[in-house]
Each structure stands twice: as structure tokens, then as C-alpha cells.
Scaffold this motif. Sequence first.
Motif, short mmCIF file in Angstrom:
data_model
loop_
_atom_site.label_atom_id
_atom_site.label_comp_id
_atom_site.label_asym_id
_atom_site.label_seq_id
_atom_site.Cartn_x
_atom_site.Cartn_y
_atom_site.Cartn_z
N VAL A 57 4.68 5.32 3.26
CA VAL A 57 4.04 6.63 3.41
C VAL A 57 4.62 7.58 2.38
CG1 VAL A 57 3.64 8.61 4.91
CG2 VAL A 57 3.62 6.30 5.87
N ALA A 88 3.78 -1.33 3.53
CA ALA A 88 3.23 -0.01 3.21
C ALA A 88 4.35 1.02 3.15
CB ALA A 88 2.17 0.41 4.22
N LEU A 111 0.68 5.02 0.78
CA LEU A 111 -0.21 5.88 1.55
C LEU A 111 0.01 7.34 1.14
CD1 LEU A 111 0.25 4.17 5.03
CD2 LEU A 111 -1.49 3.72 3.29
N ALA A 115 0.84 -1.20 0.00
CA ALA A 115 0.00 0.00 0.00
C ALA A 115 0.88 1.25 0.00
CB ALA A 115 -0.91 0.01 1.22
N LEU A 117 -8.13 1.06 4.33
CA LEU A 117 -7.62 0.64 5.62
C LEU A 117 -8.46 -0.51 6.15
CD1 LEU A 117 -6.92 4.12 7.27
CD2 LEU A 117 -5.29 2.59 6.16
N HIS A 170 -3.75 4.54 -1.24
CA HIS A 170 -4.75 5.09 -0.33
C HIS A 170 -4.54 6.58 -0.19
CE1 HIS A 170 -6.23 6.41 3.66
NE2 HIS A 170 -7.21 5.55 3.43
N ASP A 171 -5.61 7.34 -0.14
CA ASP A 171 -5.52 8.75 0.17
C ASP A 171 -6.88 9.20 0.70
OD1 ASP A 171 -5.58 11.73 -0.11
OD2 ASP A 171 -3.60 11.37 -0.97
N TYR A 214 -2.30 9.80 8.83
CA TYR A 214 -1.31 8.71 8.82
C TYR A 214 -0.48 8.67 10.11
CZ TYR A 214 -2.50 8.24 3.87
OH TYR A 214 -3.16 8.03 2.69
N LEU A 252 -2.00 5.94 12.37
CA LEU A 252 -2.10 4.55 11.94
C LEU A 252 -1.33 3.62 12.87
CD1 LEU A 252 -1.68 4.79 8.05
CD2 LEU A 252 -3.79 4.46 9.36
#
Length: 429
Positions: A385, A383, A324, A322, A376, A357-358, A392, A395
Amino acid sequence: MKIAVIALGKIGLPLAVQFASKGHEVVGVDVNADVVDLVNKGVEPFPGEAELQDRLSELVPAGALRATTDYADAVPGADAVVLVVPLFVDDEARPDFGWMDAATRELARHLTKGTLVSYETTLPVGTTRERWKPMLEEGSGLTEGADFHLVFSPERVLTGRVFADLRKYPKLIGGLSEAGTAKAREFYEAVLDFDDRPDLERGNGVWDLGSAEASELAKLAETTYRDVNIGLANQFARFAATAGIDIYQVIEASNSQPYSHIHRPGIAVGGHCIPVYPRLYLWNDPEATVVRAAREANAAMPGYTVGLLEGAHGELSGQRVAVLGAAYRGGVKETAFSGVFATVQALKDRGATVLVHDPMYTDEELAKLGFDAYHLGEKVDAAVVQADHAEYAKLRPADLPGITTFVDGRRVSSAEAWPGVTYRVIGKA
């Protein structure tokens, strides 16, 4: 005054609103009929700009601001015309003036005597005098310095906080004549307010830099400085990681001395400004080795960060990873030159199954950007970032079930927040 603002984007529309809020009659011009329609309804065409919707709701119904697609409706008889049309630059530092040329030629067709024309789009040095002046004179039949005046005055604001930045920073101007500069000073003093800045020897307000070229260079210099500084920080971070040093402690220590201002390292430098304007500078000065090296160093950071993941996680082929953050920076719904694109590509090149993801983007919007959406709570192996969205920082492993490796490209979290997970951050072994 009657003022025309050409291009109602994320800078142009707030500028038009600011001018109207000072009691002037403002007409905005945009080629996008949907944007024009929304503005005329008093609805912000893009989200996330502080104060914008409230001001539109007040100014449009009052008749202080309207929008049109027709230059003939906005330009004739204007006291001032401000252009904020986008300028695009390719990876070889070649500017594409297509949109700006088209806007300038259309402006010239309708330009009338007595108008001040101010370009706010960031430009290579010399463009105002060597490109826009002859184009405006040829298309209008008027003479610059006698019939109309031309200046360059760079925008110095960030999307999301345009109105605050307009008050906070000096407004730089550079004309082609003393008379044009005087008109520009008079104009901007009438449409802007300035915060008190006792830290500035000259004080806050309108600053005349003496020429259009100096004003053009000032904008390129302030943004290129940031790119070079970040590039240096990234170089320090890459070395520190190999030497077992925490670069963030080093930067904090260095910056405790007033002559050091080292920026923070990170996975990418994105947005319309910092990765773009050094290329415009290189257009003028192709031998600027420091600028070129910094740009190359920053452009390499997404690949370097994916390399960190591979080193910590192992083989990425077949792994669900992922990314992020699609946005180029936290809290801003914008993907211009975002590191997400290079990060996703580097992961795909290693055979990973990549999801993005956003919190600011819907699944449909991510799909239009070419990404498969991650939610999520869905299983994932690792993942990265990419954008420092505030969400975030909160998380934890339970939010990404199955995760074994977390690479923090923006240092939004800490190893303590990821028990049982391999945590890596740029610039720290």
C-alpha cells in the motif's frame, strides 16, 4: 477591484474563483490554452477540488471571472496581481526559477502604476526583495514602493480543500514597505473570509509578519517542521520494529501529553509541499543538518518498505507485486513526488514484475506515468500500500487472489483483515 491571477493551476484557479466570489472582476492568466478554454466554458480543468465546479458554473456566466493567455489583456490597470506560478527544485536543493522568471518578466512588461503585486508561490528567503523587485522595476520602468507595491503572501492550502483552508488559516503577508503592507492587508481582507479561531491569540485574519523575508520563512518553517517531524516518526518506527514495539501505541501515548505532537510514519512523503520546501530552506541554510537528515530519512522510506516486503515474502525476483496507489496521498489525483516512483523502482531492482493500481487513474493514465496497470481480482503474489485511498481499507485477500504477503505502507488495514496472509506494517514487528 480588478484582479489578475497568474497561473490557473490547482491553487491559482481556486484563488481566482474565491476573489471573484467576493464581487471583484477577476482575469486569470495561464500559458496553457486548453486550461484557459475550459475555464471560459465554466468547466473545471482538473477534478477533485471541493466547491470549484459549482462556483465556476455561477461566476463565469455572470462575467465575474474569465481567463486568457495574454498578459496585456489582464495586467494593465489591475488593482492587484497575484502570482502562483510553480517553482521547481532538484534533488540537490537547487531552485529552478525558469517559469517564475518568465512570468515575472511578462508581468513587468504590462505593469501599470498603482498595482499591488503579491507572490504566493513558496520561495527561498530573500527572493521577493532580491529577485522579483529588481526584475519588475527593470521590466516596467516603475519604482517599487512609489509606483507599485510588492509583497509576499504564501499560499497555505491543500488541494482538494482550498476554499475551506482559505477560511481556516490566517493569511500571512510581508511587504517591502509599510505602504505596501497596508495595501496587501486591505486587499486580502477584501477577498477572503475567515473562520472564527478562538484558539489563536491574535485571532484569525490577515497577519503582518513585518517583512517579506519573515513571510517567506514562515512558509518554509511550517512545512519543513512537518518533514522533520515525519522523519523523526519514521526513525522511531524503524527502531520499534527491531525491538518488537508497536510504534502507533507509543505515538498515541506520547501525544496524550500536550507538548508532544509526533506525526505518523509511512512509506513516503509526497506532494508539492512537504518534500520540496525543506530543499528550498536548505538553499538558504545548507548547514541545517537536522533538515537534511530528515529529508534523507523520508526519501529512504520506499526502499525500506520494499525491504520489509522482501524480508517477509522472500525472494522477489519473478514475483508479481501490486503497488496500491499512484497518488502521493489518498483521495487526491496527483503524483507530484509520489512514493510510487521509488517504490516501483526498488521492486524492479529486485527483479519483481510490478503492477500499479489506483482507483483515481485509468489504465491509460497509469501507462503515461510509466506503469503497468493492476486490476483487483487479478492474480498477484504480494502487494504494497503506497497511498491511503479509502478504498484500500476495505480490501481483503479475495480482492488480490493468490496473495501471500501484504505490506501496509500507510496503516490503512490490520492483520485481522488478512487471514492466511503475512501482514506487515511500518513500525510494528
